[in-house]
Design a protein around this motif. Structure first.
Motif, PDB file in Angstrom:
ATOM      1  N   PRO A 122       0.829  -1.211   0.000  1.00 39.36           N
ATOM      2  CA  PRO A 122       0.000   0.000   0.000  1.00 39.36           C
ATOM      3  C   PRO A 122       0.861   1.257   0.000  1.00 39.36           C
ATOM      4  O   PRO A 122       1.908   1.306   0.657  1.00 39.36           O
ATOM      5  CB  PRO A 122      -0.805  -0.099   1.307  1.00 39.36           C
ATOM      6  CG  PRO A 122      -0.642  -1.502   1.782  1.00 39.36           C
ATOM      7  CD  PRO A 122       0.649  -2.009   1.229  1.00 39.36           C
ATOM      8  N   LEU A 124       1.434   5.187   1.116  1.00 35.40           N
ATOM      9  CA  LEU A 124       1.107   5.885   2.355  1.00 35.40           C
ATOM     10  C   LEU A 124       0.960   7.379   2.097  1.00 35.40           C
ATOM     11  O   LEU A 124       1.660   7.946   1.252  1.00 35.40           O
ATOM     12  CB  LEU A 124       2.206   5.666   3.398  1.00 35.40           C
ATOM     13  CG  LEU A 124       2.468   4.233   3.855  1.00 35.40           C
ATOM     14  CD1 LEU A 124       3.638   4.204   4.832  1.00 35.40           C
ATOM     15  CD2 LEU A 124       1.214   3.639   4.499  1.00 35.40           C
ATOM     16  N   ARG A 128      -6.274   9.359   3.535  1.00 33.80           N
ATOM     17  CA  ARG A 128      -6.687   8.583   2.368  1.00 33.80           C
ATOM     18  C   ARG A 128      -6.816   9.507   1.158  1.00 33.80           C
ATOM     19  O   ARG A 128      -7.393  10.598   1.236  1.00 33.80           O
ATOM     20  CB  ARG A 128      -8.029   7.902   2.675  1.00 33.80           C
ATOM     21  CG  ARG A 128      -8.556   6.980   1.582  1.00 33.80           C
ATOM     22  CD  ARG A 128      -9.804   6.278   2.119  1.00 33.80           C
ATOM     23  NE  ARG A 128     -10.578   5.618   1.078  1.00 33.80           N
ATOM     24  CZ  ARG A 128     -10.341   4.393   0.620  1.00 33.80           C
ATOM     25  NH1 ARG A 128      -9.328   3.699   1.130  1.00 33.80           N
ATOM     26  NH2 ARG A 128     -11.104   3.855  -0.306  1.00 33.80           N
ATOM     27  N   THR A 138      -4.407   5.749  -1.356  1.00 33.78           N
ATOM     28  CA  THR A 138      -3.349   5.652  -0.355  1.00 33.78           C
ATOM     29  C   THR A 138      -3.940   5.260   0.984  1.00 33.78           C
ATOM     30  O   THR A 138      -5.125   5.475   1.258  1.00 33.78           O
ATOM     31  CB  THR A 138      -2.624   7.001  -0.182  1.00 33.78           C
ATOM     32  OG1 THR A 138      -3.567   7.972   0.277  1.00 33.78           O
ATOM     33  CG2 THR A 138      -1.992   7.472  -1.462  1.00 33.78           C
ATOM     34  N   LYS A 139      -3.092   4.715   1.828  1.00 31.78           N
ATOM     35  CA  LYS A 139      -3.446   4.386   3.206  1.00 31.78           C
ATOM     36  C   LYS A 139      -2.911   5.503   4.107  1.00 31.78           C
ATOM     37  O   LYS A 139      -1.803   5.987   3.910  1.00 31.78           O
ATOM     38  CB  LYS A 139      -2.813   3.045   3.579  1.00 31.78           C
ATOM     39  CG  LYS A 139      -2.866   2.668   5.038  1.00 31.78           C
ATOM     40  CD  LYS A 139      -2.160   1.330   5.235  1.00 31.78           C
ATOM     41  CE  LYS A 139      -1.987   0.981   6.710  1.00 31.78           C
ATOM     42  NZ  LYS A 139      -0.959   1.821   7.354  1.00 31.78           N
ATOM     43  N   THR A 142       0.269   5.680   9.869  1.00 35.16           N
ATOM     44  CA  THR A 142       0.130   5.708  11.322  1.00 35.16           C
ATOM     45  C   THR A 142       1.348   6.393  11.942  1.00 35.16           C
ATOM     46  O   THR A 142       2.367   6.618  11.279  1.00 35.16           O
ATOM     47  CB  THR A 142       0.019   4.288  11.885  1.00 35.16           C
ATOM     48  OG1 THR A 142       1.274   3.600  11.649  1.00 35.16           O
ATOM     49  CG2 THR A 142      -1.110   3.506  11.209  1.00 35.16           C
ATOM     50  N   ASP A 145       4.214   4.181  11.452  1.00 37.91           N
ATOM     51  CA  ASP A 145       4.756   4.298  10.094  1.00 37.91           C
ATOM     52  C   ASP A 145       5.712   5.486  10.010  1.00 37.91           C
ATOM     53  O   ASP A 145       6.808   5.376   9.443  1.00 37.91           O
ATOM     54  CB  ASP A 145       3.621   4.513   9.082  1.00 37.91           C
ATOM     55  CG  ASP A 145       2.802   3.268   8.811  1.00 37.91           C
ATOM     56  OD1 ASP A 145       3.369   2.159   8.841  1.00 37.91           O
ATOM     57  OD2 ASP A 145       1.593   3.412   8.554  1.00 37.91           O
TER      58      ASP A 145
END
Length: 403
Positions: A122, A124, A128, A138-139, A142, A145
């Motif tokens: 995915p 990042l 989104r 996109t994700k 976090t 991350d």
């Protein structure tokens, strides 16, 4: 009362210090994705690409793009900082040094510009976001991350030293990950990484500090920062100048290269000149090909070209910053423009398309300062990345046989 003596502009062709590194001149081959790495590793073709520019006279050439994490590649072929990549990277730096030039590695994370289908991971972003080119979402990154990615930049800096690089350039532009966090158009977070400019700039500043802490003064550290995303509601001059001032106060950089445009939303804003719609459509797969043919003119807009086209905006950064060395990018095509940049307080210039057209342009300018670039700013080189970046008017240059 004595008058202050007028400042003497530096000679762009004379040696200059960039942090701890001495370059043979103040001209940098800007990072342009070469499309010549394979399976995240260096190839002979990639080495030859940078050797050509070193032989052509630049002070430093920049390897683009070296991703700090597997999901941070815009394409799965791109170099990634792994132990397996080190031998090839060492071979590249040694070959460039043998020609008398320095070499930098552009490090970064593509964020929402990454290709999740190619990477099989995915992409990042701050929140989104739908990416039309990859037809995917996109994700939202976090906190874990982001901590991982900051640490990965520091690790890349250490590996760059091990590989023999003279400098690293941190990618804070074009709506790659750090740049996407800076953009109020793309970043809709409600935590400490969103909202206020201070929050949106947190990731960029954390990355720069982490790299500085990791490498100290063993190599030079520069960053490529967007002045303007080129889209309504995006990151713009007033905020970018403040971020540049914070980076200067942090002491994490040796120089700042000023850029513009969004690879997500308005890629042609950086390049100026023609928008090669037909050529882009020819290298895209369906349904993106059809999209480019039908509505590409709204995404790939053409902007008038002029020499030093980023200078007007860049002047505002030069006036606002105290001592930070600045690298002027955009329409640097001849000695006259270089001299103007030096006279206005810029310490270095960066060139891309003109050197793709003529890798030996700097040697020719040294021999005759009236020489002008043959680049016509057709931008068709942008579509050549899929088979190895080159000027389409001259064609790819064959790799020399070893032995």
């Amino acid at each position: 009362m004595t008058q202050e003596a007028p400042r003497t502009a530096p000679d762009v062709l004379a040696p200059a210090k960039l942090g701890p590194v001495t370059l043979r001149n103040r001209i940098i081959k800007a990072a342009t994705y070469e499309g010549l790495s394979r399976k995240s590793l260096v190839t002979d073709e990639l080495i030859e690409f940078h050797v050509r520019h070193a032989q052509g006279g630049v002070g430093m050439t920049t390897v683009a793009y070296c991703a700090v994490a597997p999901e941070g590649r815009t394409d799965a072929r791109q170099i990634q900082w792994t132990p397996e990549a080190l031998p090839g990277l060492r071979g590249l730096t040694e070959a460039v040094h043998a020609e008398g030039a320095a070499v930098a590695a552009q490090i970064g994370h593509a964020g929402p510009v990454a290709n999740p289908k190619s990477n099989r991971l995915p992409s990042l972003g701050p929140t989104r976001h739908f990416h039309a080119t990859t037809t995917s979402f996109t994700k939202a990154a976090t906190r874990d991350d982001l901590r991982r990615i900051v640490a990965a930049h520091a690790h890349a800096g250490k590996m760059a030293i091990e590989a023999g690089f003279d400098a690293v350039e941190i990618h804070l532009g074009h709506n790659y990950l750090a740049s996407s966090f800076l953009s109020p158009r793309v970043n809709h977070r409600k935590d400490e990484y969103g909202g206020s400019l201070e929050n949106r700039a947190r990731l960029s500043r954390d990355i720069a500090r982490a790299v500085r802490d990791a490498v100290g003064d063993r190599i030079a550290i520069t960053a490529k920062l967007n002045m303007d995303d080129g889209v309504p509601g995006g990151f713009w001059l007033d905020e970018s100048i403040k971020v540049a001032q914070w980076l200067e106060e942090d002491g994490s950089l040796d120089a700042l290269e000023l850029t513009a445009g969004s690879s997500l939303l308005n890629p042609m804003y950086l390049f100026k000149g023609d928008a090669p719609l037909r050529e882009f459509a020819s290298v895209m797969k369906q349904p993106v090909k059809l999209g480019v043919q039908l509505v590409g003119k709204h995404f790939l807009r053409a902007y008038p070209y002029k020499d030093a086209y980023l200078l007007d905006d860049a002047r505002q950064f030069r006036a606002a910053l105290k001592t930070m060395p600045l690298i002027l990018l955009g329409g640097i095509t001849n000695k006259q423009v270089m001299d103007q940049a030096m006279a206005e307080g810029f310490q270095f210039v960066a060139m891309a398309r003109a050197l793709l057209r003529e890798p030996d342009l700097i040697n020719r300018i040294q021999a005759d300062d009236t020489v002008r670039s043959l680049c016509i700013h057709c931008n068709k080189c942008m579509t050549a990345i899929y088979g190895g970046t080159h000027c389409v008017l001259t064609g790819p240059i064959a790799v020399r046989q070893k032995g």
